[in-house]
Design an enzyme around this catalytic site. Structure first.
Site, PDB file in Angstrom:
ATOM      1  N   LYS A  85       0.832  -1.195   0.000  1.00 42.14           N
ATOM      2  CA  LYS A  85       0.000   0.000   0.000  1.00 42.14           C
ATOM      3  C   LYS A  85       0.875   1.257   0.000  1.00 42.14           C
ATOM      4  O   LYS A  85       2.027   1.245   0.429  1.00 42.14           O
ATOM      5  CB  LYS A  85      -0.914   0.005   1.230  1.00 42.14           C
ATOM      6  CG  LYS A  85      -1.826  -1.221   1.337  1.00 42.14           C
ATOM      7  CD  LYS A  85      -2.828  -1.291   0.213  1.00 42.14           C
ATOM      8  CE  LYS A  85      -3.849  -2.397   0.413  1.00 42.14           C
ATOM      9  NZ  LYS A  85      -3.327  -3.752   0.199  1.00 42.14           N
ATOM     10  N   ASP A  86       0.296   2.354  -0.482  1.00 42.02           N
ATOM     11  CA  ASP A  86       1.017   3.613  -0.649  1.00 42.02           C
ATOM     12  C   ASP A  86       1.511   4.186   0.677  1.00 42.02           C
ATOM     13  O   ASP A  86       0.906   3.979   1.729  1.00 42.02           O
ATOM     14  CB  ASP A  86       0.116   4.653  -1.320  1.00 42.02           C
ATOM     15  CG  ASP A  86      -0.278   4.244  -2.728  1.00 42.02           C
ATOM     16  OD1 ASP A  86      -1.174   3.403  -2.862  1.00 42.02           O
ATOM     17  OD2 ASP A  86       0.317   4.776  -3.685  1.00 42.02           O
ATOM     18  N   ARG A  87       2.596   4.963   0.595  1.00 46.17           N
ATOM     19  CA  ARG A  87       3.104   5.671   1.767  1.00 46.17           C
ATOM     20  C   ARG A  87       2.271   6.922   2.051  1.00 46.17           C
ATOM     21  O   ARG A  87       1.808   7.124   3.175  1.00 46.17           O
ATOM     22  CB  ARG A  87       4.570   6.058   1.565  1.00 46.17           C
ATOM     23  CG  ARG A  87       5.077   7.018   2.667  1.00 46.17           C
ATOM     24  CD  ARG A  87       6.475   7.538   2.386  1.00 46.17           C
ATOM     25  NE  ARG A  87       7.494   6.586   2.763  1.00 46.17           N
ATOM     26  CZ  ARG A  87       8.497   6.212   1.985  1.00 46.17           C
ATOM     27  NH1 ARG A  87       8.591   6.706   0.760  1.00 46.17           N
ATOM     28  NH2 ARG A  87       9.400   5.354   2.410  1.00 46.17           N
TER      29      ARG A  87
END
Length: 359
Positions: A85-87
């Site tokens: 998942k994205d930061r």
């Protein structure tokens, strides 16, 4: 593909209908980009592995894995996860800890402190959480800017009805495309596991080639319809079959988003594509021989990915001068692929300094 200021963009599906999108902003703060993982099943409530429903903010999944391993006093290999998942987002997903015969530390939350990682729920399960087992991701995105002021309703409705090109997002290629540039160098001299422990470089190279193939089909309009020799994929599943002649039934099922054409994730094996569909793969190899040959020498197995994805349960809500978009995508789908159809923003393009044809 167009190039500007060291960045390259792939074609947009909606551009032929509505022209290029106007400028827009997204992810001004992590709360503007919310992702929630959907497993499609529930942990069983017993077993050696403790599954944790976590929320992270400002962290990658691998950073969350390292933090959790340290806080729980286990090696990183004892921590499982399904999706990356994205930061720059607020994301909720499952992680698992191998804790046979014992519980997580009672002060686990205190050990995590203000790291950006919170444990929301704990439940036991017999098995470690493996990569790619979740079914989908639910997104809540907020966007603003000129594109929103001009109205996006028709463009949004078109994507809901026709689907979205299943491009890999620029985050797959690393900051400024560095993973892709490293992949080019590693594959040219011969891939070794020690150069790419997590397989990120192989993934970047395969993703780039897939996007290049999809770009060809976006250019000629065949990205959402079947052509002779296609390998069709059933929506929401990995089921696939080879298409011979494209009859009325198959065409209608593709129009209804029940079937999608697929593209190759390059590697060793038979792609199954024939006829017109095989031609795209031949052109891909001619343009990017070094990447294709390097991937085959690495031994990575060929796979396939749908060229199109359906927006599930889509919703558009106006919030003052911003829009909120709610939708689900199948596992592996990138919300940035949806955003690039709606707004123009430099981070939605890929930095490709040093990446050229014949790679």
């Amino acid at each position: 593909m167009s190039e500007a200021a060291g960045r390259r963009d792939w074609p947009r599906a909606s551009e032929s209908e509505f022209g290029p999108p106007l400028a827009g902003e997204y992810r001004a703060v992590p709360e503007d980009f919310v992702v929630e993982e959907s497993l499609g099943f529930a942990p069983e409530g017993q077993g050696e592995h403790l599954w944790l429903w976590i929320e992270k903010r400002g962290l990658t999944t691998l950073e969350a894995v390292r933090l959790l391993a340290r806080a729980a006093g286990v090696p990183q290999r004892a921590v499982g996860y399904s999706g990356m998942k994205d930061r720059m987002a607020v994301t909720r997903q499952w992680l698992s800890l191998h804790l046979p015969g014992r519980e997580a530390p009672a002060d686990l939350s205190e050990r995590l402190g203000d790291s950006g990682l919170r444990v929301l729920e704990q439940v036991r399960h017999p098995r470690k959480l493996k990569r790619g087992v979740h079914r989908a991701n639910r997104f809540t995105l907020r966007i603003s800017g000129a594109a929103v002021q001009a109205g996006l309703d028709e463009r949004w409705a078109w994507l809901c009805g026709h689907g979205v090109p299943n491009l890999f997002g620029p985050q797959r290629f690393g900051a400024e495309g560095r993973n892709l540039m490293r992949a080019r160098a590693v594959l040219a001299r011969g891939w070794r596991k020690r150069d790419d422990r997590e397989g990120m470089l192989l993934s970047a190279a395969r993703s780039f080639l897939f996007n290049e193939l999809l770009a060809m089909r976006l250019a000629d309009g065949s990205w959402r319809c079947l052509v002779p020799g296609d390998v069709a994929m059933l929506d929401g599943t990995a089921s696939q079959f080879v298409v011979g002649a494209v009859d009325t039934d198959l065409s209608e099922r593709a129009t209804a988003l029940d079937l999608h054409p697929s593209g190759v994730l390059w590697g060793v094996g038979n792609s199954l594509a024939g006829g017109d569909a095989e031609h795209y793969e031949q052109v891909l190899r001619e343009r990017h021989a070094t990447l294709c040959d390097g991937l085959e020498r690495s031994g990575v197995r060929l796979a396939r990915r749908a060229l199109r994805m359906r927006l599930d349960n889509p919703r558009l809500v106006r919030e003052g001068d911003r829009l909120r978009l709610d939708f689900s995508l199948p596992r592996g789908g990138f919300a940035t692929a949806v955003l690039r159809e709606l707004i123009a923003h430099p981070t939605l393009m890929l930095a490709l300094d040093g990446i050229h044809a014949k790679t």
